[in-house]
Every structure is written in C-alpha cells, then in structure tokens.
Scaffold this active site. Structure first.
Site, short mmCIF file in Angstrom:
data_model
loop_
_atom_site.label_atom_id
_atom_site.label_comp_id
_atom_site.label_asym_id
_atom_site.label_seq_id
_atom_site.Cartn_x
_atom_site.Cartn_y
_atom_site.Cartn_z
N ASP A 136 19.66 17.39 -24.70
CA ASP A 136 19.99 17.27 -23.08
C ASP A 136 21.68 16.81 -22.81
O ASP A 136 22.38 17.31 -21.90
CB ASP A 136 19.06 16.41 -22.61
CG ASP A 136 19.06 16.17 -21.05
OD1 ASP A 136 19.39 17.48 -20.54
OD2 ASP A 136 18.89 15.31 -20.50
N CYS A 190 8.38 37.46 -14.98
CA CYS A 190 8.19 36.85 -13.75
C CYS A 190 7.67 37.69 -12.70
O CYS A 190 6.90 37.62 -11.90
CB CYS A 190 9.39 36.34 -13.24
SG CYS A 190 9.80 34.71 -13.81
N CYS A 196 7.71 29.87 -6.91
CA CYS A 196 8.60 28.78 -7.19
C CYS A 196 9.59 28.67 -6.03
O CYS A 196 9.89 27.76 -5.70
CB CYS A 196 9.38 28.79 -8.48
SG CYS A 196 10.35 30.41 -8.87
N CYS A 216 18.82 20.44 -4.39
CA CYS A 216 17.44 20.29 -5.32
C CYS A 216 17.24 18.64 -5.13
O CYS A 216 18.13 17.98 -5.49
CB CYS A 216 17.91 20.83 -6.62
SG CYS A 216 16.71 20.29 -7.95
N CYS A 243 11.42 16.28 -8.78
CA CYS A 243 10.55 16.98 -8.17
C CYS A 243 9.86 18.28 -9.01
O CYS A 243 10.56 18.78 -9.77
CB CYS A 243 11.23 17.96 -7.09
SG CYS A 243 10.35 18.91 -5.82
N CYS A 246 8.47 23.50 -7.82
CA CYS A 246 8.61 24.75 -8.41
C CYS A 246 8.12 25.24 -9.73
O CYS A 246 7.77 26.22 -10.00
CB CYS A 246 10.13 25.01 -8.47
SG CYS A 246 11.28 24.31 -9.70
N CYS A 250 4.03 27.55 -10.87
CA CYS A 250 4.27 28.69 -11.57
C CYS A 250 2.77 29.35 -12.28
O CYS A 250 2.19 28.46 -12.89
CB CYS A 250 5.22 28.46 -12.67
SG CYS A 250 5.45 29.95 -13.93
#
Length: 373
Positions: A136, A190, A196, A216, A243, A246, A250
């Site tokens: 990350d 998808c 989403c 976002c 958040c 989204c 899914c």
C-alpha cells in the site's frame, strides 16, 4: 511436475499458512496498460490532493520503474470479509459508520509481517533469489498486477473483485528477480452490472472502471485535509472513515465467506458501531488511545473530528447539539468550521446565538465562511 510448478505450489501453500487467502504470480511486465491509464487519470486531476501519486508516477508505471531487476511479481490477498452487513448502520444517525477494513488491526502491519515471512521463506528455498515486499504505502499498482496474477479483476468500481473473496481483499506484492511460472490472468466478469456505480452516494464514477477520487467519500474522509466540500456533506451521512457502499453491493460478495477472513481484522467492539457523542468528546490523547493499532490513527484527531461533526450535522439528533457546540472553540480551524456547519443543521436558534458571540473573535476565513460571512 516441473520444478517451477512445484515451487509455485509450495509458495502458495506457505502463503495460506501465513494467513493469505489468495496468491498468484505474474511477469513484471504483465500489465502493459497501467502507465497509460495512470497518466490519463492523473492528467484529468482525478487524484485530487494525493500529490504523491503524481510525484512518483514514473515508479508506478511498471514494476521495473521501481526496481529494474524485477522479473516476477507475487501478488497476495488477505481477506477481511465482514460477518455482518456493512450497510447495517446506514439509518443509525447517532452511530458512526467506519469502513469494514479499518475496524480491526492495521492491515499495513499485519500484511507486512506476513509478506516478509513469505519472502524469507522464498529466499531460503531458492539460492540467489532477491526480493522486495510492498503493501500500500509504496508506489506499486497492486490492482492491475493482482489481475495479471489471476487473483481477480478490476471491477467497475476500480477495486479488485475475486470470484472467491468478493471485494474484501487487502493486496500486497513481493517483487523478485526469479523467473517464476505465471498464473492465468483474471477475466472481467462484471457483465452489464452497474450496482457499484448506482450505489455511490456522491456519484464518484464518471464512467465504468473510472473513479474520480475528489468525489469519493473514502478520499474525502481520509486523504482530504481541509474542509469537506459542501456539495458532499449531506451525502456522507454517518460515514466518518471510508465508505463501503460500492463494495457492499457487488453481487460477487455473496461468495465471500467471513470464515476465510484473517482473524487480525475482526472488528474491535468499540469500532463496530461507535456513538458519535463519545467520539466528539475525544481530545488528542483520547483519540490516540481509542484508535491505537488502527489505520484510523494515521489521519489524526482533527480530521476525524471534522468527519464526526459532518455526521453529527446529518443526524438530526438533539442530543448531539451540546457535543457539537462544545467544539466551536476548538484550536483547529477545520474542526471549528465543521462544528459551525453541524450546529446550523441541528439547531438554527443556537447557531444564531453562537454566531453573535463568536464571530467577532474568529480570525480564520474558512470558519467565517461557515458562519455565513
């Protein structure tokens, strides 16, 4: 069975032993469109204030841009699949919503320990192997690399989606000088689904597979240091850190079993459904105590207090008027400004009274703007 395939199988078995739910291998040059997509996104300014994305774009373009000697990338995923519905607190105005990934231990620490252990194992198994581990914080494009390594595919919300683990995977990578056997890349499944995109409270997706970070809620509550733009405040609801909307909607998450989640990410009781009144009472020392060992600690008390005040303003709760008013004199302008806005939403009469008492002494222009000057 070839030696390369046997090594891969032992590597993946060791990864599972160390707490990873998914492991795949790709060539270092297996995601050729990464640079093109990255520069388009940056060129459109969709990264907002995340200036480090632009400053180290040359390192993000490809694994070789960061480490020229790399030949293979071992992509790894650690599950944090929740046991309860991430949207369960949507209507609980006096309770704060914290993103699922931040309710347990800091994934940076958990992942890095496991990545280092796996890297040490690989170096011990193969003489002459050189490795580097990333989670990350390094300029690594984990999602396209994970797709190339077969962990899943980047969905329309731009996050990785796995057939087995849904959207609930922390991603890390081990770069190595070894030429390892490659896995089959992930395939986009998808289809015509747009759940989403439709679920996003702030319309942060200008198109499928494209995210405008500036809209976002995860960016606004975590990366954005200044006041929350007015146009997004009501849409934030009671979300104070990140958040999940989204991800939570899914359809592939129906296959994500919480039993496969790393136990380190189990939610701490005090972070699963915290009362806004309790959070609004935290000073800096209290903030550091409550969020010790959590990724939330990284944003600092002032940013968190700003987020909690926006949530308080959206709550409609009379019980939060006093906690909000108590922060009108906070040392931080971003906190004072958010408290001003929240009070105006909760109690207009109290707002006007406080305005008369405080405005003459206020020196910060952003806070004055919240008072209507």
């Amino acid at each position: 069975m070839s030696d390369d395939i046997a090594l891969n199988e032992r590597l993946k078995a060791k990864a599972v032993e160390l707490g990873f739910a998914a492991c795949g291998i790709a060539r270092a040059d297996a995601a050729p469109r990464t640079a093109e997509r990255l520069h388009q996104w940056l060129g459109e300014g969709m990264h907002g204030d995340m200036i480090w994305m632009e400053a180290r774009a040359h390192h993000r373009e490809s694994p070789a841009g960061l480490w020229p000697e790399v030949r293979s990338v071992i992509s790894l995923g650690m599950s944090y699949a929740p046991a309860v519905d991430p949207l369960a607190l949507a209507g609980e105005g006096e309770r704060a919503r914290i993103s699922v990934y931040a309710q347990g231990a800091d994934y940076h620490d958990v992942m890095k320990r496991a990545l280092k252990a796996l890297a040490r194992w690989l170096v011990a198994e193969v003489r002459g192997a050189d490795v580097k581990v990333f989670v990350d914080t390094a300029p690594v494009m984990e999602k396209p690399l994970s797709e190339a390594a077969g962990l899943g595919w980047q969905g329309k919300h731009t996050n990785l989606v796995s057939r087995d683990h849904g959207s609930w995977l922390f991603l890390g990578a081990i770069y190595t000088t070894l030429d390892l056997a490659m896995d089959v890349p992930g395939r986009d499944t998808c289809g015509s689904c747009d759940a989403c995109q439709a679920a996003c409270p702030t319309d942060a997706f200008p198109a499928p597979y494209r995210l405008d970070a500036r809209r976002c809620i995860s960016y606004l509550t975590i990366e954005n240091a200044g006041p929350i733009p007015h146009e997004f405040r009501a849409a934030m609801g009671n979300r104070i850190y990140g958040c999940d909307d989204c991800l939570a909607v899914c359809p592939w998450n129906k296959f994500a079993a919480s039993a496969s989640a790393n136990r380190a990410f189990a939610p701490r009781a005090e972070l699963a459904a915290p009362a806004l009144a309790d959070l609004l009472a935290l000073d800096d020392a209290g903030f550091r105590e409550v969020f010790a060992g959590s990724p939330i600690k990284r944003i600092g008390r002032n940013r968190m207090m700003r987020n909690c005040l926006i949530a308080a303003g959206n709550s409609g709760a009379d019980a939060l008027v006093e906690p909000v008013a108590g922060l009108l004199g906070d040392e931080s302008p971003v906190v004072r400004g958010a408290a001003t806005w929240a009070l105006g939403r909760l109690d207009r009469g109290r707002f006007e009274w406080e305005r008369e008492a405080r405005l003459a002494e206020e020196m910060d222009e952003t806070v004055k703007a919240e008072w209507g000057i």
